[in-house]
Design an enzyme around this catalytic site. Structure first.
Site: not given
Length: 386
Positions: A22, A129
């Site tokens: 991520h 995110d």
């Protein structure tokens, strides 16, 4: 850059999920925004911030005047391990909004600095995110700026995650017992996802991590050895415990003239090296994209998260990979490696992945679809006045 230029520059605060893949994906996106003229504040957890400093040196996160790194706590116990933290604990901490108060404090600090100093402009948008949205949306509303949710997975995997509630409601999960893992139950067809054909229960994203035991990795290693082909094998430190535990002396002796074994590599540089003919991957989305854009076909060995769905599309829809079964046997690995590197199917996969590479280059070119989409996102969303 004078004070007026700093004060009027758009300022994006970018926050990834606190896991390696991520962080990498959001960091790449942050660099694109920086190239587009944004001041960037990139926010890691204190745990991952320390990992960067430990790995790359005490000055590695000094950044640039308009690309700065910050850190906030994650509420988990302190640890010096050089590995991703317990995923369940991380998800629980995010769900409980333990990140919200420190994140808001950081945003306030950045905005106060914009008033009291000339070092950075006020925050104008947040790029979060998608897996951090439980608190980042609240924070964006609190300070009155637009927010973009960036999911660091493929669209097919995102659609798969969207089905998990329905899978439970239809009684397909949780599994009745361990026999479901081996009796064919996971081949149950999921036929209600728009635009997605032949999806099986086992293709859906899962957060039940399977374990790479020493025995399985040794079996895989001997498959590589028996192929008689040269290989570069990267074994991450958190994948197994200790090199000696999985690499018996006879394996090292057998492969020493045609192998290189390491704990880390600059993956994109390796994949783009002309001598690389194939890539063994767990089928994470970063690795899948990097292999595709390098024109390298894949052997897929998924075991967690979105990897099963990525593998399904890589092998069955895009024609650029072959899957290794969970019950890894050296004969199967040997056969697949040889087919990938020397067989007819491997040649077809190579041709196919080069077609995908060309499409990716076109999409990311100056007037390509991805470049146009990024421009629209910046101008129509991130630069929107609240």
């Amino acid at each position: 850059m004078d004070f007026t230029e700093v004060a009027t520059k758009p300022h994006a605060v970018c926050i990834p999920g606190p896991a390696q893949s991520h962080i990498k994906a959001v960091l790449k996106f942050a660099k694109l925004l920086h190239h587009s003229g944004f001041h960037i504040t990139f926010v890691n957890t204190e745990f991952n911030h320390k990992r960067f400093l430990k790995s790359l040196g005490p000055n590695s996160l000094d950044g640039l005047p308009d690309f700065q790194f910050e850190a906030i706590p994650d509420s988990l116990p302190d640890s010096d391990e050089d590995a991703t933290q317990d995923v369940t604990l991380l998800c629980e901490s995010i769900r409980k909004q333990n990140f919200l108060v420190p994140f808001l404090a950081l945003l306030a600090k950045l905005n106060n600095d914009a008033i009291s100093t000339s070092s950075n402009p006020p925050v104008t948008c947040i790029v979060s995110d998608g897996f951090m949205s439980t608190f980042t949306i609240t924070a964006a509303e609190e300070i009155g700026v637009p927010i973009v949710l960036f999911y660091t997975i493929a669209a097919c995997s995102f659609m798969g995650i969207k089905q998990l509630r329905a899978v439970v409601e239809k009684g397909l999960a949780p599994l009745k017992d361990e026999s479901c893992l081996t009796n064919g139950y996971l081949e149950t067809v999921i036929d209600w996802i728009p635009g997605m054909r032949d999806i099986r229960l086992r293709d859906l994203p899962t957060f039940l991590r399977t374990t790479n035991s020493d025995d399985i990795l040794v079996e895989f290693g001997w498959g590589l050895a028996n192929s008689r082909l040269p290989f570069f094998w990267v074994i991450r430190p958190d994948l197994v415990i200790g090199e000696s535990a999985i690499l018996p002396p006879e394996f090292v002796a057998e492969t020493k003239e045609r192998s290189l074994i390491a704990g880390w590599c600059p993956q994109e540089q390796v994949l783009n090296h002309p001598s690389v003919g194939g890539f063994l991957t767990h089928s994470g989305w970063n690795s899948t994209v990097e292999s595709l854009t390098a024109g390298v076909p894949m052997l897929c060995w998924p075991f967690f998260g979105d990897q099963q769905m990525d593998c399904r599309y890589t092998c069955n829809e895009w024609g650029i990979g072959m899957e290794i079964s969970n019950d890894v046997k050296r004969d199967e690995v040997e056969k697949l490696v040889k087919e990938l590197m020397e067989g007819e199917k491997g040649k077809k996969m190579k041709n196919k992945v080069m077609e995908w590479k060309k499409l990716a280059e076109e999409a990311t070119g100056p007037h390509g679809s991805s470049s146009t989409n990024l421009d629209n996102l910046v101008n129509q969303v991130l630069l929107r006045k609240s």
